[in-house]
Design a protein around this motif. Structure first.
Motif, PDB file in Angstrom:
ATOM      1  N   VAL A 168      -7.716 -31.083  -6.248  1.00  0.00           N
ATOM      2  CA  VAL A 168      -8.789 -30.860  -7.211  1.00  0.00           C
ATOM      3  C   VAL A 168      -9.263 -29.424  -7.102  1.00  0.00           C
ATOM      4  O   VAL A 168      -9.495 -28.920  -6.000  1.00  0.00           O
ATOM      5  CB  VAL A 168      -9.978 -31.815  -6.952  1.00  0.00           C
ATOM      6  N   VAL A 169      -9.381 -28.780  -8.263  1.00  0.00           N
ATOM      7  CA  VAL A 169      -9.911 -27.418  -8.328  1.00  0.00           C
ATOM      8  C   VAL A 169     -11.025 -27.404  -9.366  1.00  0.00           C
ATOM      9  O   VAL A 169     -10.822 -27.824 -10.507  1.00  0.00           O
ATOM     10  CB  VAL A 169      -8.814 -26.398  -8.725  1.00  0.00           C
ATOM     11  N   LEU A 170     -12.203 -26.931  -8.963  1.00  0.00           N
ATOM     12  CA  LEU A 170     -13.317 -26.805  -9.905  1.00  0.00           C
ATOM     13  C   LEU A 170     -13.297 -25.411 -10.497  1.00  0.00           C
ATOM     14  O   LEU A 170     -13.385 -24.417  -9.765  1.00  0.00           O
ATOM     15  CB  LEU A 170     -14.644 -27.055  -9.188  1.00  0.00           C
ATOM     16  N   CYS A 171     -13.169 -25.326 -11.810  1.00  0.00           N
ATOM     17  CA  CYS A 171     -13.180 -24.032 -12.499  1.00  0.00           C
ATOM     18  C   CYS A 171     -14.627 -23.655 -12.782  1.00  0.00           C
ATOM     19  O   CYS A 171     -15.354 -24.455 -13.384  1.00  0.00           O
ATOM     20  CB  CYS A 171     -12.403 -24.125 -13.799  1.00  0.00           C
ATOM     21  N   PRO A 172     -15.053 -22.475 -12.378  1.00  0.00           N
ATOM     22  CA  PRO A 172     -16.430 -22.069 -12.649  1.00  0.00           C
ATOM     23  C   PRO A 172     -16.746 -22.137 -14.147  1.00  0.00           C
ATOM     24  O   PRO A 172     -15.994 -21.601 -14.961  1.00  0.00           O
ATOM     25  CB  PRO A 172     -16.479 -20.620 -12.138  1.00  0.00           C
ATOM     26  N   HIS A 173     -17.804 -22.841 -14.515  1.00  0.00           N
ATOM     27  CA  HIS A 173     -18.233 -23.001 -15.906  1.00  0.00           C
ATOM     28  C   HIS A 173     -17.160 -23.663 -16.761  1.00  0.00           C
ATOM     29  O   HIS A 173     -17.134 -23.470 -17.986  1.00  0.00           O
ATOM     30  CB  HIS A 173     -18.640 -21.662 -16.523  1.00  0.00           C
ATOM     31  N   GLY A 174     -16.278 -24.426 -16.152  1.00  0.00           N
ATOM     32  CA  GLY A 174     -15.183 -25.060 -16.885  1.00  0.00           C
ATOM     33  C   GLY A 174     -14.820 -26.412 -16.307  1.00  0.00           C
ATOM     34  O   GLY A 174     -15.622 -27.052 -15.637  1.00  0.00           O
ATOM     35  N   PRO A 175     -13.595 -26.838 -16.577  1.00  0.00           N
ATOM     36  CA  PRO A 175     -13.185 -28.188 -16.200  1.00  0.00           C
ATOM     37  C   PRO A 175     -12.849 -28.330 -14.719  1.00  0.00           C
ATOM     38  O   PRO A 175     -12.823 -27.354 -13.963  1.00  0.00           O
ATOM     39  CB  PRO A 175     -11.921 -28.390 -17.038  1.00  0.00           C
ATOM     40  N   MET A 176     -12.573 -29.556 -14.354  1.00  0.00           N
ATOM     41  CA  MET A 176     -12.036 -29.878 -13.035  1.00  0.00           C
ATOM     42  C   MET A 176     -10.547 -30.131 -13.229  1.00  0.00           C
ATOM     43  O   MET A 176     -10.165 -31.015 -13.998  1.00  0.00           O
ATOM     44  CB  MET A 176     -12.721 -31.125 -12.470  1.00  0.00           C
ATOM     45  N   LEU A 177      -9.734 -29.334 -12.574  1.00  0.00           N
ATOM     46  CA  LEU A 177      -8.292 -29.506 -12.647  1.00  0.00           C
ATOM     47  C   LEU A 177      -7.862 -30.480 -11.567  1.00  0.00           C
ATOM     48  O   LEU A 177      -8.255 -30.330 -10.401  1.00  0.00           O
ATOM     49  CB  LEU A 177      -7.577 -28.172 -12.462  1.00  0.00           C
ATOM     50  N   VAL A 178      -7.072 -31.462 -11.958  1.00  0.00           N
ATOM     51  CA  VAL A 178      -6.593 -32.470 -11.017  1.00  0.00           C
ATOM     52  C   VAL A 178      -5.073 -32.485 -11.070  1.00  0.00           C
ATOM     53  O   VAL A 178      -4.477 -32.675 -12.121  1.00  0.00           O
ATOM     54  CB  VAL A 178      -7.145 -33.866 -11.366  1.00  0.00           C
ATOM     55  N   ARG A 179      -4.480 -32.254  -9.925  1.00  0.00           N
ATOM     56  CA  ARG A 179      -3.014 -32.254  -9.819  1.00  0.00           C
ATOM     57  C   ARG A 179      -2.572 -33.473  -9.017  1.00  0.00           C
ATOM     58  O   ARG A 179      -3.072 -33.712  -7.924  1.00  0.00           O
ATOM     59  CB  ARG A 179      -2.529 -30.995  -9.111  1.00  0.00           C
ATOM     60  N   GLY A 180      -1.631 -34.223  -9.593  1.00  0.00           N
ATOM     61  CA  GLY A 180      -1.021 -35.318  -8.845  1.00  0.00           C
ATOM     62  C   GLY A 180      -1.670 -36.671  -9.048  1.00  0.00           C
ATOM     63  O   GLY A 180      -1.301 -37.623  -8.366  1.00  0.00           O
ATOM     64  N   ALA A 181      -2.601 -36.783 -10.002  1.00  0.00           N
ATOM     65  CA  ALA A 181      -3.220 -38.091 -10.249  1.00  0.00           C
ATOM     66  C   ALA A 181      -2.321 -38.909 -11.175  1.00  0.00           C
ATOM     67  O   ALA A 181      -1.620 -38.357 -12.027  1.00  0.00           O
ATOM     68  CB  ALA A 181      -4.593 -37.920 -10.881  1.00  0.00           C
ATOM     69  N   THR A 182      -2.335 -40.210 -11.013  1.00  0.00           N
ATOM     70  CA  THR A 182      -1.590 -41.083 -11.923  1.00  0.00           C
ATOM     71  C   THR A 182      -2.522 -41.758 -12.915  1.00  0.00           C
ATOM     72  O   THR A 182      -2.093 -42.256 -13.941  1.00  0.00           O
ATOM     73  CB  THR A 182      -0.810 -42.157 -11.148  1.00  0.00           C
ATOM     74  N   SER A 183      -3.821 -41.774 -12.595  1.00  0.00           N
ATOM     75  CA  SER A 183      -4.823 -42.300 -13.511  1.00  0.00           C
ATOM     76  C   SER A 183      -6.171 -41.690 -13.166  1.00  0.00           C
ATOM     77  O   SER A 183      -6.387 -41.214 -12.053  1.00  0.00           O
ATOM     78  CB  SER A 183      -4.895 -43.829 -13.442  1.00  0.00           C
ATOM     79  N   ILE A 184      -7.041 -41.707 -14.170  1.00  0.00           N
ATOM     80  CA  ILE A 184      -8.405 -41.195 -14.016  1.00  0.00           C
ATOM     81  C   ILE A 184      -9.354 -42.274 -14.498  1.00  0.00           C
ATOM     82  O   ILE A 184      -9.149 -42.837 -15.581  1.00  0.00           O
ATOM     83  CB  ILE A 184      -8.615 -39.918 -14.872  1.00  0.00           C
ATOM     84  N   GLN A 185     -10.394 -42.555 -13.736  1.00  0.00           N
ATOM     85  CA  GLN A 185     -11.401 -43.518 -14.168  1.00  0.00           C
ATOM     86  C   GLN A 185     -12.660 -42.764 -14.549  1.00  0.00           C
ATOM     87  O   GLN A 185     -13.194 -41.976 -13.747  1.00  0.00           O
ATOM     88  CB  GLN A 185     -11.711 -44.514 -13.051  1.00  0.00           C
ATOM     89  N   ASP A 186     -13.139 -42.980 -15.797  1.00  0.00           N
ATOM     90  CA  ASP A 186     -14.322 -42.251 -16.239  1.00  0.00           C
ATOM     91  C   ASP A 186     -15.598 -42.963 -15.787  1.00  0.00           C
ATOM     92  O   ASP A 186     -15.553 -44.015 -15.130  1.00  0.00           O
ATOM     93  CB  ASP A 186     -14.286 -42.012 -17.757  1.00  0.00           C
ATOM     94  N   ALA A 187     -16.746 -42.392 -16.157  1.00  0.00           N
ATOM     95  CA  ALA A 187     -18.040 -42.920 -15.690  1.00  0.00           C
ATOM     96  C   ALA A 187     -18.310 -44.323 -16.214  1.00  0.00           C
ATOM     97  O   ALA A 187     -19.077 -45.077 -15.603  1.00  0.00           O
ATOM     98  CB  ALA A 187     -19.158 -41.977 -16.106  1.00  0.00           C
ATOM     99  N   ASP A 188     -17.679 -44.682 -17.330  1.00  0.00           N
ATOM    100  CA  ASP A 188     -17.859 -46.027 -17.886  1.00  0.00           C
ATOM    101  C   ASP A 188     -16.925 -47.054 -17.249  1.00  0.00           C
ATOM    102  O   ASP A 188     -16.988 -48.234 -17.583  1.00  0.00           O
ATOM    103  CB  ASP A 188     -17.626 -46.010 -19.399  1.00  0.00           C
ATOM    104  N   GLY A 189     -16.047 -46.584 -16.388  1.00  0.00           N
ATOM    105  CA  GLY A 189     -15.113 -47.482 -15.735  1.00  0.00           C
ATOM    106  C   GLY A 189     -13.778 -47.609 -16.434  1.00  0.00           C
ATOM    107  O   GLY A 189     -12.904 -48.338 -15.984  1.00  0.00           O
ATOM    108  N   THR A 190     -13.628 -46.904 -17.563  1.00  0.00           N
ATOM    109  CA  THR A 190     -12.362 -46.938 -18.291  1.00  0.00           C
ATOM    110  C   THR A 190     -11.316 -46.131 -17.530  1.00  0.00           C
ATOM    111  O   THR A 190     -11.588 -45.004 -17.113  1.00  0.00           O
ATOM    112  CB  THR A 190     -12.534 -46.349 -19.710  1.00  0.00           C
ATOM    113  N   VAL A 191     -10.137 -46.707 -17.377  1.00  0.00           N
ATOM    114  CA  VAL A 191      -9.050 -46.036 -16.675  1.00  0.00           C
ATOM    115  C   VAL A 191      -8.129 -45.392 -17.707  1.00  0.00           C
ATOM    116  O   VAL A 191      -7.701 -46.040 -18.665  1.00  0.00           O
ATOM    117  CB  VAL A 191      -8.259 -47.033 -15.799  1.00  0.00           C
ATOM    118  N   HIS A 192      -7.875 -44.098 -17.520  1.00  0.00           N
ATOM    119  CA  HIS A 192      -7.008 -43.331 -18.415  1.00  0.00           C
ATOM    120  C   HIS A 192      -5.737 -42.971 -17.656  1.00  0.00           C
ATOM    121  O   HIS A 192      -5.810 -42.391 -16.569  1.00  0.00           O
ATOM    122  CB  HIS A 192      -7.708 -42.043 -18.867  1.00  0.00           C
TER     123      HIS A 192
END
Ligand code: FES
Length: 64
Positions: free
Chosen positions: A10-34
């Motif tokens: 995980v890399v946090l870009c200043p004033h920008g997104p969070m880059l994630v390398r190597g994930a197979t899924s992402i779960q958002d704040a609502d619990g939805t898995v992408h």
């Protein structure tokens, strides 16, 4: 050479997104898995993206 993606990078870009390398899924704040189909994805941190949870570049338009 194989890589262990059990712990994505995980890399946090200043004033920008969070880059994630190597994930197979992402779960958002609502619990939805992408499903993640790219080696690296950019997750929105400003909550202004029209493609949440993905960054669409809108953060560049937000005054600092
Ligand atoms: S961080 Fe890029 S659109 Fe929110």
């Amino acid at each position: 050479m194989s890589q262990d993606f059990a712990h994505p990078d995980v890399v946090l870009c200043p004033h920008g997104p969070m880059l994630v390398r190597g994930a197979t899924s992402i779960q958002d704040a609502d619990g939805t898995v992408h499903a993640v189909e790219r080696p690296v994805v950019a997750l929105c941190r400003c909550e202004k993206s029209s493609r949440l949870p993905w960054c669409d570049g809108t953060h560049k338009l937000i005054p600092r």
